[in-house]
Design an enzyme around this catalytic site. Structure first.
Site, mmCIF file in Angstrom:
data_model
loop_
_atom_site.group_PDB
_atom_site.id
_atom_site.type_symbol
_atom_site.label_atom_id
_atom_site.label_comp_id
_atom_site.label_asym_id
_atom_site.label_seq_id
_atom_site.Cartn_x
_atom_site.Cartn_y
_atom_site.Cartn_z
ATOM 1 N N HIS A 71 0.849 -1.202 0.000
ATOM 2 C CA HIS A 71 0.000 0.000 0.000
ATOM 3 C C HIS A 71 0.877 1.242 0.000
ATOM 4 C CE1 HIS A 71 1.242 -0.377 4.172
ATOM 5 N NE2 HIS A 71 1.046 0.939 4.263
ATOM 6 N N HIS B 168 5.580 6.340 -0.958
ATOM 7 C CA HIS B 168 6.401 5.124 -1.072
ATOM 8 C C HIS B 168 5.546 3.883 -0.802
ATOM 9 C CE1 HIS B 168 6.416 5.926 3.262
ATOM 10 N NE2 HIS B 168 6.552 4.616 3.395
#
Ligand code: ATP
Ligand code: MG
Length: 176
Positions: free
Chosen positions: A43, A124
């Site tokens: 995620h 990220h």
């Protein structure tokens, strides 16, 4: 779930399952090392709220419903370590709808009285933890069509961390 127990909450983009499979296959073929993140857990965190009363979820849902951002494409084309030796895929350019999404969520959360981490947003996707020597490799620019975002609850279980999706919201169709 007992209603009096605080929930560890975050808004995030959940990696689509086909992309998560491709990313993990690539990671495992490149011997990135460390403690790999489970494929189903990939995620990109938009806002980390930490422990919040369960009763706050309704207000968070209302706040997220007000977000107005177009769907966008994310290109994950860099592999780096950040923080405590986390090996991450990152976009070399953060698309403006992603920045708008984060800004709108952060503004709503601030109005809601939720304190956020003071560090600037760094998009990220963590692939592996405790990576002390990252191989010098280029990822194959993974393409992620981002069409919705969600609110997640993180729980530590005997089989590792588990994220439950509490709700998700579609992004707008560009041009409408
Ligand atoms: P674990 O901590 O159990 O190893 P995890 O880091 O995946 O697993 P959480 O700590 O609940 O689970 O974090 C959920 C998400 O929020 C992760 O993407 C994590 O990187 C991010 N996160 C956690 N703490 C912060 C923080 N202080 N600021 C920004 N993002 C955070
Ligand atoms: Mg953590």
């Amino acid at each position: 779930m007992p209603t009096d127990k605080p929930l560890r909450l975050f808004f995030a983009l959940a990696c689509p399952s086909d992309l998560a499979e491709a990313v993990c296959d690539w990671r495992d073929s490149q011997e990135v090392g460390g403690r790999p993140v489970a494929q189903t857990n990939l995620h990109l965190t938009l806002a980390f709220l930490g422990n919040q009363p369960a009763a706050s979820v309704e207000g968070l849902n209302q706040l997220a419903t007000k977000v107005r951002v177009d769907a966008f494409a994310l290109r994950l084309d860099q592999l780096r370590t950040i923080g405590k030796d986390f090996a991450c895929l990152m976009p070399s350019q953060s698309p403006s709808p992603l920045n708008q999404l984060v800004e709108q969520l952060h503004a709503g959360l601030s109005t809601h009285g939720v304190m956020l981490d003071a560090r600037p947003f760094l998009p990220h996707v963590t692939l592996s933890r405790q990576v002390h020597a990252l191989p010098d490799i280029q990822p194959p620019a993974f393409h992620w069509p981002v069409r919705h975002f969600g609110l997640y609850c993180s729980e530590n279980t005997s089989s590792g961390v588990h994220y439950s999706e509490l709700a998700s919201w579609p992004l707008a169709t560009p041009g409408r």
